[in-house]
Design a protein around this motif. Structure first.
Motif, mmCIF file in Angstrom:
data_model
loop_
_atom_site.group_PDB
_atom_site.id
_atom_site.type_symbol
_atom_site.label_atom_id
_atom_site.label_comp_id
_atom_site.label_asym_id
_atom_site.label_seq_id
_atom_site.Cartn_x
_atom_site.Cartn_y
_atom_site.Cartn_z
ATOM 1 N N VAL A 40 0.862 -1.179 0.000
ATOM 2 C CA VAL A 40 0.000 0.000 0.000
ATOM 3 C C VAL A 40 0.899 1.230 0.000
ATOM 4 C CG1 VAL A 40 -1.819 1.240 1.224
ATOM 5 C CG2 VAL A 40 -1.754 -1.262 1.306
ATOM 6 N N LEU A 41 0.719 2.101 -0.999
ATOM 7 C CA LEU A 41 1.513 3.325 -1.083
ATOM 8 C C LEU A 41 0.792 4.491 -0.419
ATOM 9 C CD1 LEU A 41 2.722 2.960 -4.772
ATOM 10 C CD2 LEU A 41 3.947 2.360 -2.696
ATOM 11 N N CYS A 65 -7.003 3.511 -2.527
ATOM 12 C CA CYS A 65 -5.644 3.217 -2.090
ATOM 13 C C CYS A 65 -4.782 2.919 -3.305
ATOM 14 C CB CYS A 65 -5.642 1.986 -1.179
ATOM 15 S SG CYS A 65 -6.897 2.074 0.107
ATOM 16 N N LEU A 66 -3.634 3.547 -3.359
ATOM 17 C CA LEU A 66 -2.692 3.230 -4.429
ATOM 18 C C LEU A 66 -1.846 2.057 -3.946
ATOM 19 C CD1 LEU A 66 -1.740 4.052 -7.250
ATOM 20 C CD2 LEU A 66 0.025 5.439 -6.144
ATOM 21 N N LYS A 87 -3.202 0.424 5.233
ATOM 22 C CA LYS A 87 -2.353 1.498 5.744
ATOM 23 C C LYS A 87 -1.091 1.585 4.882
ATOM 24 C CE LYS A 87 -4.581 2.212 9.807
ATOM 25 N NZ LYS A 87 -5.928 2.283 9.272
ATOM 26 N N PRO A 88 -0.610 2.812 4.612
ATOM 27 C CA PRO A 88 0.619 2.958 3.825
ATOM 28 C C PRO A 88 1.773 2.132 4.409
ATOM 29 C CG PRO A 88 -0.453 5.069 4.066
ATOM 30 C CD PRO A 88 -1.216 4.106 4.932
ATOM 31 N N ASP A 89 2.576 1.569 3.528
ATOM 32 C CA ASP A 89 3.726 0.706 3.857
ATOM 33 C C ASP A 89 3.335 -0.684 4.337
ATOM 34 O OD1 ASP A 89 5.555 2.668 3.126
ATOM 35 O OD2 ASP A 89 5.504 3.572 5.119
ATOM 36 N N THR A 90 2.044 -1.018 4.294
ATOM 37 C CA THR A 90 1.591 -2.364 4.656
ATOM 38 C C THR A 90 1.618 -3.239 3.410
ATOM 39 O OG1 THR A 90 0.100 -1.399 6.298
ATOM 40 C CG2 THR A 90 -0.321 -3.672 5.693
ATOM 41 N N THR A 91 2.006 -4.497 3.575
ATOM 42 C CA THR A 91 1.926 -5.457 2.478
ATOM 43 C C THR A 91 0.645 -6.257 2.679
ATOM 44 O OG1 THR A 91 4.330 -5.625 2.302
ATOM 45 C CG2 THR A 91 3.051 -7.428 1.359
#
Length: 145
Positions: A40-41, A65-66, A87-91
């Motif tokens: 997630v970016l 979400c990008l 959430k950003p930075d989540t895989t």
């Protein structure tokens, strides 16, 4: 002799097929059943309806979400509980994802037949200069003239 209904043998569990993971660059309009591992970016809430205080009203949340992998990025439409996981930075692993078209561009979505799972951090670098949601598709009717 007792007859068995169905083709299953007793004690034999139906085999689960191993998912075939798709890369972002391979996604095409009108396709579904994709399983992807993406990072997630960014995540932007675009709709929040209903009152959290009132359980009788169902809360409705949508976030764009990008997400992406080493082949490209695409916008993922997260709904309700999915929003909390994106959430950003989540895989995340998106199971049984489908491509929706929105204003001529592709969006990735997971409906009630699919699943979003938070996964171990992936060790790939997202290719951010290949955003499939920026490609505009034109609906062309193909048929007898």
């Amino acid at each position: 002799m007792a007859s068995r209904s169905g083709s299953q043998q007793p004690g034999k569990v139906a085999e689960k097929r191993k998912p075939v993971f798709t890369k972002v660059e391979a996604l095409r309009p009108g396709t579904n059943g994709h399983t992807l591992t993406v990072k997630v970016l960014s995540s932007n809430t675009v709709l929040q309806k209903g009152k959290a205080a009132s359980p009788s009203l169902r809360q409705s949340r949508i976030a764009e979400c990008l997400v992406g992998d080493e082949t490209g990025t695409i916008l993922f439409t997260a709904r309700n509980d999915q929003v909390d996981m994106m959430k950003p930075d989540t895989t995340v692993i998106l199971r049984n994802a489908k491509i929706d078209m929105f204003k001529g561009s592709m969006r990735l979505a997971v409906d009630k037949w699919g699943r979003v799972e938070v996964a171990e951090p992936a060790d790939f670098v997202v290719k951010e200069d290949n955003n499939l949601s920026l490609i505009e598709y034109e609906l062309v009717n193909v048929g007898p003239e």
